[in-house]
Design a protein around this motif. Structure first.
Motif, short mmCIF file in Angstrom:
data_model
loop_
_atom_site.label_atom_id
_atom_site.label_comp_id
_atom_site.label_asym_id
_atom_site.label_seq_id
_atom_site.Cartn_x
_atom_site.Cartn_y
_atom_site.Cartn_z
N ASP A 39 -4.96 11.60 5.65
CA ASP A 39 -3.74 10.81 5.84
C ASP A 39 -3.22 11.08 7.25
N ILE A 40 -3.31 10.07 8.11
CA ILE A 40 -2.93 10.22 9.52
C ILE A 40 -1.57 9.55 9.72
N ASP A 41 -0.60 10.33 10.14
CA ASP A 41 0.75 9.82 10.38
C ASP A 41 1.12 10.00 11.85
N TYR A 42 1.98 9.09 12.33
CA TYR A 42 2.43 9.17 13.72
C TYR A 42 3.92 8.86 13.74
N ALA A 43 4.70 9.77 14.32
CA ALA A 43 6.15 9.57 14.42
C ALA A 43 6.68 10.35 15.60
N ASN A 44 7.49 9.68 16.41
CA ASN A 44 8.15 10.33 17.55
C ASN A 44 7.18 11.06 18.46
N LEU A 49 -1.97 15.23 10.33
CA LEU A 49 -3.08 15.00 9.40
C LEU A 49 -2.80 15.80 8.15
N ASP A 50 -2.68 15.12 7.01
CA ASP A 50 -2.42 15.81 5.75
C ASP A 50 -3.06 15.02 4.61
N ILE A 51 -2.62 15.27 3.39
CA ILE A 51 -3.15 14.60 2.20
C ILE A 51 -2.02 13.78 1.58
N LYS A 52 -2.29 12.51 1.31
CA LYS A 52 -1.29 11.65 0.69
C LYS A 52 -1.61 11.48 -0.79
N THR A 53 -0.61 11.69 -1.64
CA THR A 53 -0.77 11.46 -3.07
C THR A 53 0.01 10.23 -3.49
N TYR A 54 -0.34 9.68 -4.65
CA TYR A 54 0.31 8.48 -5.16
C TYR A 54 0.93 8.68 -6.54
N SER A 55 0.42 9.64 -7.29
CA SER A 55 0.92 9.85 -8.65
C SER A 55 0.97 11.36 -8.92
N PRO A 56 2.06 11.83 -9.53
CA PRO A 56 3.19 11.09 -10.11
C PRO A 56 4.17 10.55 -9.08
N VAL A 57 4.10 11.03 -7.82
CA VAL A 57 4.98 10.52 -6.77
C VAL A 57 4.20 10.41 -5.47
N THR A 108 -10.76 9.55 -3.20
CA THR A 108 -10.08 9.91 -1.96
C THR A 108 -10.52 9.03 -0.80
N GLY A 109 -9.56 8.67 0.02
CA GLY A 109 -9.83 7.79 1.15
C GLY A 109 -9.23 8.31 2.43
N TRP A 110 -8.98 7.38 3.35
CA TRP A 110 -8.30 7.70 4.61
C TRP A 110 -7.23 6.66 4.84
N ASN A 111 -6.19 7.06 5.55
CA ASN A 111 -5.00 6.21 5.66
C ASN A 111 -4.38 6.38 7.04
N ALA A 112 -4.34 5.26 7.79
CA ALA A 112 -3.68 5.26 9.10
C ALA A 112 -2.61 4.16 9.13
N GLU A 113 -2.02 3.89 7.96
CA GLU A 113 -1.03 2.83 7.86
C GLU A 113 0.22 3.13 8.68
N ASP A 114 0.50 4.40 8.92
CA ASP A 114 1.69 4.78 9.67
C ASP A 114 1.40 4.99 11.16
N VAL A 115 0.21 4.60 11.59
CA VAL A 115 -0.13 4.70 13.01
C VAL A 115 0.09 3.33 13.66
N PRO A 116 0.96 3.23 14.67
CA PRO A 116 1.19 1.95 15.35
C PRO A 116 -0.08 1.45 16.05
N ALA A 117 -0.19 0.14 16.19
CA ALA A 117 -1.38 -0.45 16.80
C ALA A 117 -1.65 0.13 18.19
N ALA A 118 -0.58 0.40 18.94
CA ALA A 118 -0.74 0.91 20.30
C ALA A 118 -1.35 2.30 20.34
N GLN A 119 -1.31 3.02 19.22
CA GLN A 119 -1.84 4.39 19.17
C GLN A 119 -3.26 4.43 18.60
N GLY A 120 -3.78 3.28 18.19
CA GLY A 120 -5.11 3.26 17.60
C GLY A 120 -6.16 2.78 18.58
N PRO A 121 -7.43 2.86 18.19
CA PRO A 121 -7.89 3.56 16.99
C PRO A 121 -7.73 5.08 17.14
N VAL A 122 -7.79 5.77 16.01
CA VAL A 122 -7.66 7.22 15.99
C VAL A 122 -9.05 7.86 16.00
#
Length: 214
Positions: A39-44, A49-57, A108-122
């Motif tokens: 799980d690839i996140d980008y902010a500020n 890079l971490d693990i994203k879960t969906y259930s139970p939350v 399990t997959g990979w997720n770059a949904e929180d990465v802005p287009a200008a910062q990709g590809p990763v």
């Protein structure tokens, strides 16, 4: 408000404030259900890079302290054909967290949904790994089993097989799944590094994951 209630209110406020900046929580073991292991996140200006879960939350889990487990029932047989030779010898057994969801296994997959287009590809690198004797790891996708695999990562040392940098990088805004394959029972550690703008930008640093097979 008495002293006890005032203390409780202050403590609760502190928890909320800490929750805004706290590191992701850690879970003991995950062996089934939908997660995004990468799980690839980008902010500020910070890439993580971490693990994203969906259930139970929906939550972000720290890879440190979290074990991703493949049950022995995840075993498949390597198909024949040269396209599969980098996975293993035809007829040999590998243990796979599959690309298509099976509710009884890790999905399990990979997720770059929180990465802005200008910062990709990763750029995603497999920096180092440990494995049981004879153990190998591969992450591959197919257009339906047993269609020929496309290897995204592979530790197989045979000629032409190693892939330690994700070809082309992971597209910003993407979310997908693949087959996470391990050739032996036992414990594996995989250390990844993600870097924005295909290697030119912010980086997650080295992040180590633990997989238990069997």
């Amino acid at each position: 408000m008495n002293l006890f209630r005032r203390f409780a209110a202050v403590a609760a406020s502190a928890v909320v404030l800490l929750g805004l900046t706290a590191m992701p929580a850690a879970a003991a073991t995950i062996q089934s259900g939908h997660i995004d292991g990468l799980d690839i996140d980008y902010a500020n200006g910070v890439l993580s890079l971490d693990i994203k879960t969906y259930s139970p939350v929906n939550d972000d889990l720290a890879p440190s302290g979290t074990t991703l487990r493949l049950l022995s029932s995840s075993a498949i047989t390597v198909p024949s054909g040269t396209a599969w030779s980098c996975l293993g010898a035809a007829g040999s057994t590998v243990y796979v967290a599959p690309q298509t969801q099976n509710v009884n296994l890790l999905y399990t997959g990979w997720n770059a949904e929180d990465v802005p287009a200008a910062q990709g590809p990763v750029k995603l690198e497999l920096v180092s790994w440990t494995a049981p004797a004879g153990g190998r790891f591969a992450l591959y996708t197919t257009a339906g089993f047993p269609a020929a695999p496309t290897f995204r990562l592979n530790t197989n040392a045979a000629a032409g097989c190693p892939v330690t940098v994700w070809p082309g990088g992971i597209a910003a805004g993407s979310h997908a799944h693949g087959n996470w394959a391990f050739s032996q029972l036992g414990t594996y550690t995989l250390t990844f590094k993600a870097t924005a703008q295909n290697g030119a930008g912010a980086t997650s640093g080295n992040v180590t994951y633990t997989f238990q097979v069997g």
